[in-house]
Design a protein around this motif. Structure first.
Motif, short mmCIF file in Angstrom:
data_model
loop_
_atom_site.label_atom_id
_atom_site.label_comp_id
_atom_site.label_asym_id
_atom_site.label_seq_id
_atom_site.Cartn_x
_atom_site.Cartn_y
_atom_site.Cartn_z
N ASP A 190 0.81 -1.22 0.00
CA ASP A 190 0.00 0.00 0.00
C ASP A 190 0.85 1.27 0.00
O ASP A 190 0.49 2.26 -0.64
N VAL A 191 1.95 1.24 0.76
CA VAL A 191 2.76 2.45 0.94
C VAL A 191 4.24 2.10 0.83
O VAL A 191 4.71 1.14 1.44
N LEU A 192 4.97 2.92 0.08
CA LEU A 192 6.43 2.84 0.02
C LEU A 192 7.00 4.16 0.52
O LEU A 192 6.65 5.22 0.00
N VAL A 193 7.86 4.10 1.53
CA VAL A 193 8.55 5.29 2.02
C VAL A 193 10.03 5.14 1.64
O VAL A 193 10.74 4.31 2.18
N MET A 231 1.50 -1.49 -7.67
CA MET A 231 0.42 -0.57 -7.29
C MET A 231 -0.51 -0.28 -8.46
O MET A 231 -1.72 -0.10 -8.28
N GLN A 232 0.04 -0.22 -9.66
CA GLN A 232 -0.79 0.06 -10.84
C GLN A 232 -1.84 -1.04 -11.04
O GLN A 232 -2.97 -0.75 -11.44
N LYS A 233 -1.45 -2.28 -10.77
CA LYS A 233 -2.40 -3.38 -10.91
C LYS A 233 -3.52 -3.26 -9.88
O LYS A 233 -4.67 -3.61 -10.17
N ALA A 234 -3.17 -2.77 -8.69
CA ALA A 234 -4.18 -2.59 -7.63
C ALA A 234 -4.96 -1.30 -7.81
O ALA A 234 -5.98 -1.08 -7.16
N ARG A 235 -4.43 -0.42 -8.68
CA ARG A 235 -5.03 0.89 -8.94
C ARG A 235 -5.11 1.75 -7.68
O ARG A 235 -6.03 2.55 -7.51
N LYS A 236 -4.12 1.61 -6.83
CA LYS A 236 -4.01 2.47 -5.65
C LYS A 236 -2.61 2.30 -5.06
O LYS A 236 -1.94 1.29 -5.27
N GLY A 237 -2.19 3.32 -4.31
CA GLY A 237 -0.89 3.25 -3.66
C GLY A 237 -0.41 4.63 -3.25
O GLY A 237 -0.92 5.65 -3.73
N CYS A 238 0.56 4.64 -2.36
CA CYS A 238 1.11 5.90 -1.85
C CYS A 238 2.62 5.75 -1.76
O CYS A 238 3.12 4.78 -1.19
N ILE A 239 3.33 6.72 -2.34
CA ILE A 239 4.80 6.74 -2.29
C ILE A 239 5.24 8.05 -1.67
O ILE A 239 4.78 9.12 -2.07
N ARG A 246 -3.33 5.96 -12.34
CA ARG A 246 -3.78 4.67 -11.81
C ARG A 246 -4.03 4.73 -10.30
O ARG A 246 -3.91 3.72 -9.61
N GLY A 247 -4.35 5.90 -9.80
CA GLY A 247 -4.73 6.02 -8.39
C GLY A 247 -3.58 6.00 -7.42
O GLY A 247 -3.77 5.72 -6.23
N ILE A 248 -2.36 6.31 -7.89
CA ILE A 248 -1.18 6.31 -7.03
C ILE A 248 -0.74 7.74 -6.74
O ILE A 248 -0.62 8.55 -7.66
N ARG A 249 -0.50 8.04 -5.47
CA ARG A 249 -0.03 9.37 -5.08
C ARG A 249 1.46 9.32 -4.75
O ARG A 249 1.97 8.30 -4.27
N CYS A 250 2.15 10.44 -4.97
CA CYS A 250 3.56 10.52 -4.59
C CYS A 250 3.86 11.93 -4.08
O CYS A 250 3.55 12.92 -4.76
N ASN A 251 4.42 12.02 -2.89
CA ASN A 251 4.80 13.29 -2.28
C ASN A 251 6.21 13.17 -1.69
O ASN A 251 6.74 12.07 -1.56
N ALA A 252 6.79 14.29 -1.35
CA ALA A 252 8.12 14.30 -0.75
C ALA A 252 8.13 15.12 0.54
O ALA A 252 7.36 16.07 0.68
N VAL A 253 9.01 14.73 1.44
CA VAL A 253 9.25 15.47 2.67
C VAL A 253 10.69 15.96 2.62
O VAL A 253 11.60 15.20 2.31
N ALA A 254 10.89 17.24 2.92
CA ALA A 254 12.23 17.84 2.89
C ALA A 254 12.60 18.33 4.29
O ALA A 254 12.33 19.47 4.65
#
Length: 246
Positions: A86-89, A130-138, A177-185
Motif C-alpha cells: 500500500d505504501v512505500l517510504v 500498485m498500478q495493478k491494484a489501482r491504488k498506492g502511496c509513495i 492509476r490512483g497512485i499518489r507521490c509526495n516528498a518530505v524535505a
C-alpha cells in the motif's frame, strides 16, 4: 482486523534515524503492517536493539536499494508474503561530504546510486504492483539541501534535488492509476549524523532557524503519517525545518 485488510508499508533505510522514527510511529497504528529495510543483515545485538523500539516484531527486509535486482526482490517478497503493497517510504540515504573541488567521482556516484537511483529502483518496481491494484502511496525523503544547496554537499544536494523532480513526475504518472507521490524535505534534525557536528556549528544553525532549535525525527515522521492518510495530497514537497525555508 485480518492481515490482508491492514495497510502494508515498506520503509527503506528504516533501522535508524528518520526511517526508524517513521517505522515506530506508523507501527503504533494497529491497522498497519510495517516492513523495515536494511541494506545489510543485522547481527543479533543490532536486531534486538531495533526490535526493542516496537511493541511487537516487525519484518526486516535486507537489500541494497542501489541494486536493481535487490529492489525488485524486495518488492516481490512483500507481495508474495502480504499480497499487496500500500505504501512505500523511500528514506534510505547516505552522505559523503567534502567541498566540490575535493570530491572524488566515486564519492559523487556512490551517493547518487543510493539516494537517487535507489528511489528510482524502489519506485519503479513498487509502481508496477500498485498500478495493478489501482491504488498506492509513495513518499520520498528529500532535504532542504535539495532546495537551496549546502556547502560540502554537492553530491547529496544533487540527489535530493533530483528526488523533487522524480517525485513530481511520479505523481503525474501515478495519478493515472490512483497512485499518489509526495516528498518530505527535512531541515536540521536531531540524528546521529547531526550529533557529530561541533557545538559552534550547531549553535550557528540554531541561530538561523526561526524556531531556534533542531527538529526531532518524530516531527518528520508526523508529516510522513499525514501524507499517507491525506488522499488529496499529491506531487507536493513539504519542508520540515522550523521555518528555515520561508
Amino acid at each position: 482486523m485480518e492481515n490482508n485488510e491492514k495497510q502494508v508499508i515498506l520503509i527503506t533505510g528504516a533501522t535508524k534515524g528518520l526511517g526508524l522514527a517513521d517505522a515506530v510511529r506508523l507501527a503504533k497504528d494497529e491497522n498497519n503492517i510495517v516492513i523495515a529495510n536494511s541494506h545489510r543483515q543485522l547481527n543479533e545485538e543490532e536486531l534486538k536493539a531495533f526490535q526493542a523500539n516496537f511493541d511487537s516484531e516487525i519484518d526486516v527486509l535486507v537489500g541494497d536499494v542501489a541494486s536493481e535486482d535487490d529492489a525488485k526482490a524486495m518488492i516481490d517478497s512483500v507481495i508474495e508474503k502480504y499480497g499487496k503493497l500500500d505504501v512505500l517510504v523511500n528514506n534510505a540515504g547516505i552522505t559523503q561530504d567534502t567541498l566540490l573541488t575535493r570530491m572524488k567521482g566515486d564519492s559523487f556516484k556512490q551517493v547518487l546510486d543510493t539516494n537517487l537511483f535507489g528511489v528510482f529502483n524502489m519506485t519503479k518496481f513498487a509502481m508496477k504492483k500498485m498500478q495493478k491494484a489501482r491504488k498506492g502511496c509513495i513518499i520520498n525523503l528529500s532535504s532542504i539541501a535539495g532546495l537551496h544547496g549546502n556547502l560540502g554537499q554537492a553530491n547529496y544536494s544533487s540527489t535530493k534535488a533530483g528526488i523533487v523532480g522524480l517525485t513530481k513526475t511520479t505523481a503525474q504518472e501515478g495519478a493515472l492509476r490512483g497512485i499518489r507521490c509526495n516528498a518530505v524535505a527535512p531541515g536540521m534534525i536531531k540524528t546521529a549524523m547531526t550529533a557529530k557536528l561541533g557545538d559552534s556549528y550547531i549553535a550557528d544553525w540554531e541561530e538561523k532557524i526561526p524556531a531556534k532549535r533542531f527538529g526531532t525525527p518524530d516531527e518528520v515522521a508526523q508529516v510522513v503519517e499525514f501524507l499517507i492518510k491525506n488522499e488529496y495530497m499529491n506531487g507536493q514537497v513539504i519542508t520540515v525545518d522550523g521555518g528555515l525555508t520561508m
